[in-house]
Design an enzyme around this catalytic site. Structure first.
Site, PDB file in Angstrom:
ATOM      1  N   GLY A  57      31.190  39.193  35.860  1.00 26.80           N
ATOM      2  CA  GLY A  57      31.530  39.819  34.593  1.00 26.80           C
ATOM      3  C   GLY A  57      31.110  38.961  33.426  1.00 26.80           C
ATOM      4  O   GLY A  57      31.039  37.739  33.535  1.00 26.80           O
ATOM      5  N   GLY A  59      31.650  39.028  29.039  1.00 28.13           N
ATOM      6  CA  GLY A  59      32.127  39.676  27.832  1.00 28.13           C
ATOM      7  C   GLY A  59      31.474  39.045  26.626  1.00 28.13           C
ATOM      8  O   GLY A  59      30.397  38.449  26.710  1.00 28.13           O
ATOM      9  N   GLY A  60      32.142  39.158  25.491  1.00 28.10           N
ATOM     10  CA  GLY A  60      31.549  38.679  24.263  1.00 28.10           C
ATOM     11  C   GLY A  60      31.364  37.186  24.201  1.00 28.10           C
ATOM     12  O   GLY A  60      30.391  36.698  23.638  1.00 28.10           O
ATOM     13  N   GLY A  62      32.527  34.772  26.994  1.00 23.92           N
ATOM     14  CA  GLY A  62      32.711  34.015  28.212  1.00 23.92           C
ATOM     15  C   GLY A  62      32.198  34.771  29.415  1.00 23.92           C
ATOM     16  O   GLY A  62      31.850  35.945  29.325  1.00 23.92           O
ATOM     17  N   CYS A  63      32.153  34.074  30.546  1.00 23.93           N
ATOM     18  CA  CYS A  63      31.703  34.685  31.795  1.00 23.93           C
ATOM     19  C   CYS A  63      32.744  34.467  32.869  1.00 23.93           C
ATOM     20  O   CYS A  63      33.518  33.506  32.827  1.00 23.93           O
ATOM     21  CB  CYS A  63      30.369  34.079  32.231  1.00 23.93           C
ATOM     22  SG  CYS A  63      29.004  34.451  31.119  1.00 23.93           S
ATOM     23  N   ILE A  64      32.725  35.329  33.867  1.00 19.60           N
ATOM     24  CA  ILE A  64      33.622  35.234  35.010  1.00 19.60           C
ATOM     25  C   ILE A  64      32.797  35.097  36.275  1.00 19.60           C
ATOM     26  O   ILE A  64      31.810  35.800  36.473  1.00 19.60           O
ATOM     27  CB  ILE A  64      34.517  36.479  35.105  1.00 19.60           C
ATOM     28  CG1 ILE A  64      35.420  36.565  33.885  1.00 19.60           C
ATOM     29  CG2 ILE A  64      35.351  36.469  36.368  1.00 19.60           C
ATOM     30  CD1 ILE A  64      36.154  37.868  33.784  1.00 19.60           C
ATOM     31  N   LYS A  84      37.072  31.765  34.665  1.00 22.58           N
ATOM     32  CA  LYS A  84      36.456  32.149  33.411  1.00 22.58           C
ATOM     33  C   LYS A  84      35.959  30.894  32.725  1.00 22.58           C
ATOM     34  O   LYS A  84      36.667  29.885  32.660  1.00 22.58           O
ATOM     35  CB  LYS A  84      37.420  32.878  32.484  1.00 22.58           C
ATOM     36  CG  LYS A  84      36.668  33.327  31.229  1.00 22.58           C
ATOM     37  CD  LYS A  84      37.574  33.843  30.137  1.00 22.58           C
ATOM     38  CE  LYS A  84      36.709  34.167  28.914  1.00 22.58           C
ATOM     39  NZ  LYS A  84      37.492  34.474  27.724  1.00 22.58           N
ATOM     40  N   ASP A 190      52.901  44.044  26.023  1.00 29.59           N
ATOM     41  CA  ASP A 190      51.854  45.065  26.183  1.00 29.59           C
ATOM     42  C   ASP A 190      51.802  45.571  27.620  1.00 29.59           C
ATOM     43  O   ASP A 190      50.746  45.643  28.239  1.00 29.59           O
ATOM     44  CB  ASP A 190      50.502  44.492  25.766  1.00 29.59           C
ATOM     45  CG  ASP A 190      49.478  45.581  25.455  1.00 29.59           C
ATOM     46  OD1 ASP A 190      49.882  46.722  25.175  1.00 29.59           O
ATOM     47  OD2 ASP A 190      48.268  45.288  25.495  1.00 29.59           O
TER      48      ASP A 190
END
Length: 408
Positions: A57, A59-60, A62-64, A84, A190
């Site tokens: 994965g 994202g904006g 970072g990477c996983i 991450k 949340d």
């Protein structure tokens, strides 16, 4: 948010939004993480070495990657952990890291499980973190459990309905989690289906994730004061967020429990009464306030049939009576849900019965083979995993903007 971003391995996730979201930081202000090759070794603060596997994965910021303890073997697709990695001068990982270091060490969780005689606790375990230098640049990383599908996907695949037994079983396990994090000075704020992930080792285990914006409501045992802040009004996911949050009050224990109540009603009925106008947060707030004073009316609206879930009404009434700084009686809430199970001739057997619907009927559950490892592992399908750019500690003052799900 697309389904591909539903899983965030380090459990900081962007809220799902229906429209444009104001106030988010510009990506130009932060550096992107560069790609790390499979087999790269990182060393955490405890001097433990971890080997990276394939990226699963990005994202904006970072990477996983799949991850496992360092050995001569390469990291396979059955790796028990994920890591991450993000540039250390970015901030999204920092906030969540503080929660995990304070409240999610494996020994803390295991002690709680033993003393409270639980079969498991749905809090992801923190396995390590640190800084890693590569090509003259510094990166922050954190190693976490690996997880499977989120409940939102399953809920939608089941025509947006869970059975009464499933709702009650889920909620009993979430109450276990909330009691634990509340006793460790944090509230979540949340709770929702997309923040609940399944273990692949046991499809009957559910984990509450996304602590990147968790709130320390009681630092050093001193509860935050009730104070309305217009700048923080409607913080959270709009259909579930608490009345306190609508009024700009910092999250509290009663807020978490109220949010769970709304989740239960939606999971069982398919819809909350205020979902017809989520673009108007004041309308949503006023609807919740009105139904808080008329819980019987809320039950009639959501469950027009004769066989109403009285346990949900009892739960909501108990939460309604809580003071802002009052410690909830978690067992009283559990007892209400357990009474609901008895009312349908069931019991707390630990089974979630989340089989997907196929051709109008439930799909048969398949046994999942367990992998022997010293680390409790869970699985996530590669396509479900993606990191996000959730707001950070450096943006505490704009926190409400990052968590709103309101169309501007």
């Amino acid at each position: 948010m697309t389904l591909s971003v539903a899983f965030f391995c380090i459990l900081v996730k962007m809220p799902r939004v229906k429209g444009a979201q104001a106030g988010r930081p510009s990506s130009a202000k932060r550096r992107l993480a560069e790609h790390f090759a499979a087999g790269e070794i990182i060393t955490d603060m405890a001097k433990k070495e971890w080997k990276l596997g394939s990226p699963i994965g990005q994202g904006g910021f970072g990477c996983i990657y799949l991850a496992d303890r360092n050995s001569s073997k390469s990291v396979g697709s059955d790796a028990p952990c994920v890591v991450k990695v993000e540039p250390s001068d970015n901030g999204p990982l920092f906030t969540e890291l503080k929660f995990y270091q304070r409240a999610a060490k494996p020994e803390q969780i295991q002690k709680w499980i033993r003393t409270h005689k639980l079969k498991y606790l749905g809090v992801p375990k923190y396995w390590g973190s640190g800084l890693h230098d590569k090509n003259g640049k510094s990166y922050r990383f954190m190693i976490m459990d690996r997880f499977g599908s989120d409940l939102q996907k399953i809920y939608e695949a089941n025509a947006k309905r869970f059975s009464r037994k499933t709702v009650l079983q889920l909620s009993l396990r979430i109450l276990d989690v909330l009691e634990y994090i509340h006793e460790h000075e944090y509230v979540h704020g949340d709770i929702k289906a997309s923040n609940l992930l399944l273990s692949h080792k046991n499809p009957d285990q559910v984990y509450l994730v996304d602590y990147g914006l968790a709130y320390r409501y009681c630092p050093e045992g001193i509860h935050k004061e009730y104070k309305e802040d217009p700048k923080r009004c409607h913080d959270g996911t709009i259909e579930f967020t608490s009345i306190d949050a609508h009024n700009g009050v910092a999250p509290s224990r009663r807020g978490d429990l109220e949010i769970l109540g709304y989740c239960m009603i939606q999971w069982l009925s398919g819809r909350l009464p205020w979902e017809d106008n989520l673009k108007d947060p004041n309308y949503v707030r006023d609807s919740k306030i009105r139904y808080r004073e008329d819980i019987a009316g809320l039950m009639d609206k959501c469950f027009p049939e004769k066989n109403k879930p009285d346990e949900l009404a009892q739960y909501m009434e108990t939460v309604r009576l809580l003071g802002y700084a009052e410690k909830p009686l978690y067992q009283k809430l559990r007892d209400a849900l357990l009474q609901g199970l008895r009312a349908i001739g069931s019991r707390d057997d630990g089974r979630l019965d989340l089989g997907l619907v196929e051709n109008g009927g439930p799909r048969a559950r398949t046994a999942t083979k367990k992998r022997k490892t010293g680390i409790e592992s869970t699985e996530s399908s590669v396509e479900d995993m993606e990191c996000s750019d959730a707001q950070t500690e450096e943006a505490t003052q704009t926190r409400s903007k990052t968590r709103k799900r309101v169309q501007k």
